[in-house]
Design an enzyme around this catalytic site. Structure first.
Site, short mmCIF file in Angstrom:
data_model
loop_
_atom_site.label_atom_id
_atom_site.label_comp_id
_atom_site.label_asym_id
_atom_site.label_seq_id
_atom_site.Cartn_x
_atom_site.Cartn_y
_atom_site.Cartn_z
N HIS A 27 15.91 3.37 27.32
CA HIS A 27 16.20 2.28 28.29
C HIS A 27 14.71 2.45 28.37
O HIS A 27 14.41 2.76 29.74
CB HIS A 27 17.10 2.43 28.38
N ALA A 35 0.79 -0.76 0.14
CA ALA A 35 0.02 0.27 -0.06
C ALA A 35 0.96 1.50 -0.54
O ALA A 35 0.99 2.18 -0.71
CB ALA A 35 -0.73 -0.18 1.37
C1 LIG Z 1 -4.58 -10.33 2.22
C2 LIG Z 1 -3.62 -8.43 2.38
C3 LIG Z 1 -3.28 -8.32 3.11
C4 LIG Z 1 -2.65 -7.05 2.54
N1 LIG Z 1 -1.27 -6.29 4.31
C5 LIG Z 1 -0.30 -5.28 2.82
C6 LIG Z 1 0.42 -4.74 4.36
O1 LIG Z 1 0.18 -5.06 4.87
N2 LIG Z 1 0.58 -3.44 4.14
C7 LIG Z 1 1.04 -4.00 3.08
O2 LIG Z 1 1.52 -2.73 2.64
N3 LIG Z 1 0.33 -4.14 1.98
C8 LIG Z 1 -0.71 -4.87 1.79
N4 LIG Z 1 -1.50 -5.13 1.27
C9 LIG Z 1 -0.47 -5.13 -0.63
C10 LIG Z 1 -2.10 -4.01 0.04
O3 LIG Z 1 -3.59 -4.28 -0.34
C11 LIG Z 1 -1.50 -3.61 -1.98
O4 LIG Z 1 -0.71 -3.41 -2.25
C12 LIG Z 1 -2.74 -2.27 -2.55
O5 LIG Z 1 -4.13 -2.04 -1.92
C13 LIG Z 1 -2.38 -2.17 -3.75
O6 LIG Z 1 -3.34 -1.00 -4.13
P1 LIG Z 1 -3.59 -0.53 -5.94
O7 LIG Z 1 -4.25 1.26 -5.73
O8 LIG Z 1 -2.97 -0.19 -6.54
O9 LIG Z 1 -4.83 -1.08 -5.97
P2 LIG Z 1 -6.45 -1.80 -5.20
O10 LIG Z 1 -5.79 -0.62 -3.35
O11 LIG Z 1 -6.43 -2.91 -5.05
O12 LIG Z 1 -7.07 -0.60 -5.71
C14 LIG Z 1 -7.81 -1.28 -6.99
C15 LIG Z 1 -8.81 0.27 -6.92
O13 LIG Z 1 -9.51 0.05 -7.94
C16 LIG Z 1 -10.45 -0.25 -8.78
N5 LIG Z 1 -11.37 -0.78 -10.08
C17 LIG Z 1 -10.62 -1.48 -10.58
N6 LIG Z 1 -10.76 -1.46 -11.83
C18 LIG Z 1 -11.88 -0.28 -12.26
C19 LIG Z 1 -12.50 0.08 -13.30
N7 LIG Z 1 -12.53 -0.55 -14.07
N8 LIG Z 1 -13.19 0.70 -12.82
C20 LIG Z 1 -13.52 0.98 -11.58
N9 LIG Z 1 -12.84 1.07 -10.73
C21 LIG Z 1 -11.87 0.02 -10.77
C22 LIG Z 1 -10.98 -1.48 -7.53
O14 LIG Z 1 -12.07 -1.42 -7.09
C23 LIG Z 1 -10.22 -1.30 -6.46
O15 LIG Z 1 -11.38 -0.36 -5.51
C24 LIG Z 1 -2.07 -6.27 1.85
C25 LIG Z 1 -3.34 -7.41 0.20
C26 LIG Z 1 -3.77 -8.24 0.71
C27 LIG Z 1 -4.59 -8.54 0.09
#
Ligand SMILES: Cc1cc2nc3c(=O)[nH]c(=O)nc-3n(C[C@H](O)[C@H](O)[C@H](O)COP(=O)(O)OP(=O)(O)OC[C@H]3O[C@@H](n4cnc5c(N)ncnc54)[C@H](O)[C@@H]3O)c2cc1C
Length: 455
Positions: free
Chosen positions: A432, A309
């Site tokens: 500490h 994230a």
């Molecule tokens: C179980 C789990 C635990 C995790 N724990 C951690 C952690 O502790 N720390 C950490 O740093 N990372 C963690 N991650 C990873 C983190 O969640 C991701 O790296 C992060 O969410 C990526 O962000 P993003 O914006 O790229 O994608 P996403 O968060 O997947 O967001 C993409 C968004 O785009 C939307 N979307 C997709 N296609 C379309 C479309 N055509 N039209 C409109 N909307 C659309 C989706 O609905 C979604 O809301 C974890 C992941 C998982 C699965």
């Protein structure tokens, strides 16, 4: 047709960070999301899993209360109440984020978006034009051929997060971060857990010493694992799931969690049609997150950088600042902090020993055992702080294992990213008794003046 400076597709960590920073810089912004603002991290990833892990920690603390002279009895896990606690955390953060996006005057558009031109995204028949388009559609849980994800017996993390019972037994396919975190949660909740990992170690991207310590701790906790052997097949019946490995071993459990990695959400979104360069579904970008098509950018799990994230946040901010003409510095991905929030935690920044050697450094290592740290003894946690450094040069990597060591990354990442040498850190006083003293002590030892360290 509505026109904006920036049109962002996907409201997860990468997309919303880009929206907030762009708006802050005076750009007009449209943010398109088909599900919930906050994306995977807030609703299906980081936040809910950490709430589950914390509930697991409370359960373990209750079980072990007697070791600290506290009379308490662990009775059971009320999964509905755990879910209510977890959902409460998510819901509060979701509301806060919605308020933030609104207050920054971001135009929030609900619906499924598709790239229909080099500068146009269409949602529900309406076209939104952007001088810049930022693609941030994230990732989905992958599976393996022959595995039918039914959401009941064979599940992914998306189902696991919503489970309203504690399974008696679980097989976790994949010993990476997500697999190890769920294994830790379920063990704390009382399940019998077996992890199956094709690579030779759990959390195999970490320094080998961290993986080995996690394996030792998991063995002690009674979490079973099979390493270096691949999955062959899985069958379901009323009594559960039977998993066969390529070496012929067979395991059965109530549930099989498939945690074999995440793939980019990029199919049928118009990316190929607009001529974007892709590799295995990932969008290929340069060090400023620019795709090959001028004016189109991509961030987060959609591009082949670390799927975290805070990497998504950083890439979203980078793109906003680049669009606004601030010419920000490219991200140094080695300097990204990484945590596996299991019990114990595994945390790192910088290079592993193997990577440092591969890159031609003359490497020195220092292992500081948490056995010498007062706070670690108080918490009854085991682990270490390992430093990888260039001989007579800066610290190249910091690798930690133990309860709460994720919090120590705040300092570790400053050390790495500011290219500090051991003597720079050795000059700093650590409070500490804290776990952070272990970071200080490791650098004291590497600088040739160990205090609470043998040898
Ligand atoms: C179980 C789990 C635990 C995790 N724990 C951690 C952690 O502790 N720390 C950490 O740093 N990372 C963690 N991650 C990873 C983190 O969640 C991701 O790296 C992060 O969410 C990526 O962000 P993003 O914006 O790229 O994608 P996403 O968060 O997947 O967001 C993409 C968004 O785009 C939307 N979307 C997709 N296609 C379309 C479309 N055509 N039209 C409109 N909307 C659309 C989706 O609905 C979604 O809301 C974890 C992941 C998982 C699965």
């Amino acid at each position: 047709m509505s026109q904006f400076d920036v049109v962002i597709l996907g409201g997860g960590s990468g997309g919303y960070a880009c929206a907030l920073r762009s708006a802050q810089l005076g750009l007009s912004v449209a943010l398109i999301e088909e599900d919930k603002l906050g994306g995977t991290c807030l609703h299906r990833g980081c936040i809910p899993t950490k709430a589950l892990l914390h509930a697991g920690e409370v359960a373990d603390n209750t079980r072990h209360a007697g070791e600290f002279g506290v009379n308490a009895e662990f009775i059971s896990i009320d999964m509905l109440a755990v879910s209510a606690y977890k959902d409460g955390v998510v819901s509060k953060l979701h509301k806060g984020l919605q308020g933030l996006v609104k207050s920054r005057n971001v135009t929030y558009i609900e619906g499924h978006g598709k790239l229909v031109g080099k500068n146009i995204v269409e949602v529900n028949g309406v076209q939104y034009t952007g001088k810049n388009i930022v693609l941030a559609t994230g990732s989905y849980p992958k599976t393996l051929p022959g595995l039918n994800i039914d959401g009941q017996q064979i599940i992914t993390s998306e189902h696991a997060i919503k489970m309203e019972r504690v399974p008696a037994s679980v097989i976790v396919l994949g010993g990476g971060v997500i697999g190890c975190e769920f294994a830790s949660v379920w063990k704390s909740f009382g399940s019998e857990v077996t992890i199956i990992e094709g690579l030779p170690h759990l959390v195999a991207l970490e320094d080998e010493s961290s993986s080995k310590q996690l394996e030792r701790a998991y063995r002690k906790r009674g979490i079973n694992f099979e390493l270096g052997v691949r999955f062959a097949s899985a069958t379901t019946s009323q009594s559960g799931v039977t998993v066969t490995l390529e070496d012929g071993k067979v395991f059965t459990a109530e549930v099989l969690l498939v945690a074999v990695g995440r793939g980019p959400v990029s199919a049928n979104l118009g990316y190929e049609e607009q001529g974007l360069t892709m590799d295995r579904g990932y969008l290929i970008v340069d060090n400023k997150c620019r795709t090959n098509v001028p004016g189109i950018w991509a961030v987060g799990d959609l591009i082949p950088t670390l799927q975290l994230a805070h990497v998504g946040f950083a890439e979203g901010i980078l793109v906003a600042e680049e669009i606004a003409g601030l010419n920000p510095r490219a991200i140094n991905y080695d300097g990204v902090p990484r945590v596996t929030y299991s019990e114990p935690e595994v945390a790192s920044v910088g290079l592993t020993t193997a990577q440092a050697k591969e890159r031609g450094h003359d490497v020195v290592e220092l292992n500081y055992d948490l056995a010498g740290n007062g706070k670690a003894q108080i918490l009854k946690t085991a682990g270490s702080v390992k430093l990888v450094a260039a001989k007579n040069g800066p610290v190249l990597g910091i690798h930690m294992v133990g309860a709460r060591v994720g919090e120590l990354l705040a300092e570790a990442q400053l050390i790495f990213n500011w290219e500090a040498e051991a003597s720079d850190v050795a000059a700093l006083i650590h409070a500490h008794p804290t776990l952070s003293e272990a970071v200080g002590e490791a650098h004291l030892a590497l600088a040739g003046k160990p205090l609470h360290a043998h040898g």
